[in-house]
Structures are given as structure tokens and as C-alpha cells.
Design an enzyme around this catalytic site. Structure first.
Site, short mmCIF file in Angstrom:
data_model
loop_
_atom_site.label_atom_id
_atom_site.label_comp_id
_atom_site.label_asym_id
_atom_site.label_seq_id
_atom_site.Cartn_x
_atom_site.Cartn_y
_atom_site.Cartn_z
CB VAL A 3 -0.95 0.06 1.23
CG1 VAL A 3 -2.19 0.88 0.90
CG2 VAL A 3 -1.31 -1.31 1.76
CB ALA A 4 2.15 3.51 -1.84
CB CYS A 5 3.93 6.23 1.71
SG CYS A 5 5.05 6.79 0.43
CB SER A 6 -0.16 3.46 4.14
OG SER A 6 -0.34 4.84 4.39
CB SER A 7 3.83 -0.77 2.64
OG SER A 7 3.43 -0.58 1.31
#
Ligand code: COA
Length: 371
Positions: free
Chosen positions: A153-157
Site C-alpha cells: 500500500v505504497a507509503c502506508s505499507s
């Protein structure tokens, strides 16, 4: 069953690239490009390129340095990409190797054996291959029974991965979960793009999430979790498995990270401020109840604005610690690396917040209380 963040671990490459080194290489590329295209530029057929500057990078982003898996490749003006040697299938992959080092440190920091762990989640912006999952490779390398899977989840991975682990524990699926976020981002960056060539760095971070009945008195209670996503093209990567089937096959520059930085700034900051204040309200807490916020590490000005609006006052550096000066933007690992580096000085009952935000858009909050 409540979940506890028991411990964390960190790995980063040995090599760093300073802003001055990066800018020197970029500007050599610009000079070369402009000299080679002098006639076309003169005729107005080709746009001249502009130089980059260390002063701009530090002011606009707060970044001073970044780790990379290959400094020589990044600073080779004929290449400007890290050099990553292909590895035979029998050898551990680069992402698994980085994640494994962080995971081992998290286990050591908790005095745990891999046999104590039930599952591995590898959550990162991009995976170096589709299967077998990187998480399963890490599981195998550690000798963990149970299961593993990859997610992104991109930068919220990092936060979304941790929230998935927390929920596994809450539902009784597992007692102990390793969440690993290896962010090998420099191979995903166009080092010839003046707007973004300074943005990313490489790192891996890991968190051990345990059920409270096995965690003893150690670690951090989870007070609340929240995940939010809202579609936006303002941060985008078109890298994917279809690239090789597209005619014409997209060139490197069309596959990787691009952003509308100003729009991101304007849209993401209010989204995150509202999210944090709403979650605090739901728990009947006020910003003054939070001793520290470990924010996503993309840009110093975003973090200053978010922290100032949330605390509603000027704040001390230790209330919103910064690691992006050393690491640059490390995508899904940012808030957890800030937590790993700066979690000292907490007494039992002190509260804090791990908060991610970025591409998607996506944002995640994990409110914590020291046990
Ligand atoms: N060196 C020197 N000058 C540069 C430059 C560079 N590398 N890159 C851009 N500039 C110049 C531009 O040409 C522009 O000049 P102009 O005003 O004369 O036209 C000026 O600096 C401002 O450019 P802009 O792209 O608008 O920069 P900015 O001040 O918005 O900063 C970001 C760029 C990316 C740092 C900023 O938009 C930001 O923080 N965005 C937040 C989003 C983020 O970081 N996301 C990461 C993923 S979560």
C-alpha cells in the site's frame, strides 16, 4: 486478545549518497546533455535542462543524505541507476536479505526465537518478483512454521501491514507475527529527474507483533488503529507485469515514480490532520495526551505542518522526530523507522502515534501506549 508491538529492527545499506554528491552527478549529466544538444537547443527543438542544487533539496525536503544499495551506479553519470547483480534462484533475494536482517534484529531485541513466530507479512511499496512471496522466503530463511504473504500500500505499507498483524492476533489466528518492510526504493527512482532525483533511500524495518499474553510486561499496547485510502494520481508508478506486453514497451522514465509534489502537499496534510484529530476524539483523548508522533518521513515541511496543526502549538523536535535527513523518503518504512530510532524516555501509560501517509492516497494510524 489484544496485540502488542513487542520490538522493532532496522537494516540499511552501508553506502550513503550526500546531496552534494547527488547534485554534482546530476549537474554533470545536465552539462553533458546541454552540450550534446547545443544545436537543437539553439534551434528551440530541444529544451535545455536546468541544474539541481543542494540548497533547494534541503529547503524543499529536509533531506541531507540517503542510503543506497549501490552508490557507484547512482553516481555514474553514464548510468544514474544503482547496479543490482542478478542472483541465482538458489540465493536469497535482495528484498528478503534486507528484510531478514531487520527481522533478526527485531527478534533479538525481544529475545525471541523464530520458532515463537506464527506468520510473516512482507509489506512494501514494490516487490522485486511476484512469487514465491518475499515473505515466504523470509519465513523459510528464519525457519518459521505457519504462513507468510506479501502486501503493498505504497507509503502506508508498514502501518497497514502492522494493522493486518494486529487483527490476526485479535481474531486468534496467530500469537506472534513478524511484519517486515524492506523498501529498496533507489532502483525505482529516476535519478535524471530534477524534481525527484533526491527523494528516495533504501532501508528495511521490521516489527514483532505479539498477543498480550505472550508479550509479558514489555512493548506497547495498541489503543486504536485506522486505515484510510482515497484515489489520487498525484503520486504514481506505472511499473507492473504488463509493461513487457505493451507496444511500445514503456521506457524506464514512464514506469517509475512521478508526483505532483505541491498538490500532494496541499491535499495530504489536511487529510492526515483530520484523521489524527478524529481518532483522538473517538478515544476521548486530546493532542496533549500524546507524548510523541512518529510521522511518515517524506518531507520535513509536511511533518512540521502536520505536527504544528495537531499539537496546535510550536513543538519540540522530540515530539515529532525526524529521520528523513539521514534516510530520505523511505516509503512505507518511514514512520516505523522514526519509532525504532526514537522511542526512548517513555514511562508506562505514556501515549504516542505511528502515522503513515502517501501514495494512494493512503494513511494509517496506530495509537500506542507504553506498557
Ligand atoms: N534543484 C533546484 N531547483 C529545483 C529543483 C532542484 N532539484 N527542483 C525543482 N526546483 C525549482 C523549480 O524549478 C521551481 O522553480 P520556479 O519557482 O522558478 O518555477 C521551484 O524549485 C519550486 O519547484 P516545485 O517543484 O514546486 O518544488 P516544491 O517547493 O514544491 O518542492 C517537493 C518539491 C516535492 C519537495 C514538494 O512539493 C513537497 O514536499 N511535496 C510533498 C510531497 C512529497 O514529498 N511526497 C513524497 C511521497 S509522500
Amino acid at each position: 486478545m489484544n496485540a502488542v508491538i513487542r520490538s522493532t529492527g532496522l537494516w540499511h545499506p552501508e553506502e550513503t549518497v550526500s546531496n552534494d554528491e547527488l547534485v554534482e552527478c546530476f549537474n554533470a549529466y545536465v552539462e553533458k546533455h546541454n552540450a550534446e544538444n547545443a544545436d537543437a537547443i539553439e534551434r528551440g527543438v530541444v529544451e535545455p535542462l536546468n541544474a539541481s542544487s543542494t540548497a533547494f533539496i534541503e529547503k524543499a525536503s529536509g533531506i541531507k543524505s540517503r542510503y543506497t544499495v549501490d552508490k557507484a551506479g547512482v553516481l555514474d553519470v553514464e548510468r544514474m541507476r544503482p547496479r543490482v547483480a542478478p542472483r541465482p534462484n538458489e540465493e536469497i533475494s535482495l528484498m528478503a536479505e534486507a528484510g531478514l536482517a531487520a527481522a533478526k534484529q527485531a527478534l533479538d531485541n525481544a529475545g525471541r526465537d523464530p520458532k515463537d513466530v506464527d506468520a510473516v507479512i512482507c509489506s512494501a511499496t514494490s516487490m522485486q518478483r511476484t512469487y514465491p512471496c518475499i515473505a515466504i522466503e523470509i519465513q523459510q530463511a528464519l525457519g518459521i512454521e505457519g504462513f507468510g504473504y506479501d502486501m503493498s500500500v505504497a507509503c502506508s505499507s508498514g502501518t497497514f501491514g502492522m494493522i493486518s498483524a494486529i487483527n490476526m492476533i485479535k481474531t486468534g489466528m496467530a500469537k506472534s507475527v513478524l511484519v517486515v518492510t524492506p523498501e529498496i526504493t533507489t532502483p525505482q527512482l529516476n535519478f535524471r529527474d530534477r524534481d525527484s532525483h533526491f527523494i528516495f533511500g533504501d532501508v528495511a524495518v521490521a516489527a514483532l507483533i505479539e498477543a498480550e499474553d505472550v508479550a509479558g510486561d514489555e512493548g506497547w499496547n495498541i489503543l486504536s488503529t485506522r486505515m484510510v485510502t482515497q484515489y489520487s494520481n498525484n503520486i504514481r508508478s506505472n511499473f507492473g507485469f504488463l509493461n513487457a506486453s505493451e507496444d511500445p514497451e514503456p521506457v524506464f522514465e514512464e514506469r517509475y515514480f512521478v508526483q505532483e509534489g505541491r498538490k500532494v502537499f496541499k491535499e495530504v496534510c489536511p487529510m492526515v490532520i483530520e484523521l489524527i484529530l478524529t481518532e483522538l476524539g473517538k478515544m476521548k483523548l486530546s493532542p496533549a495526551d500524546m507524548k510523541r508522533m512518529w510521522l511518515h518521513q517524506a518531507n520535513i515541511n509536511m511533518n512540521m505542518m502536520i505536527a504544528k496543526k495537531v499539537y496546535d502549538r510550536d513543538f519540540e523536535p522530540h515530539e515529532a522526530p525526524v529521520v528523513l535527513d539521514e534516510f530520505a523518503n523511505i516509503a512505507g518504512a518511514g514512520s516505523l523507522v522514526a519509532f525504532h530510532r526514537h522511542h526512548d524516555g517513555f514511562e508506562a501509560g505514556d501515549k504516542g502515534l505511528i502515522c503513515s501517509f502517501g501514495a494512494g492516497y493512503s494513511a494509517g494510524t496506530i495509537f500506542l501506549e507504553k506498557r
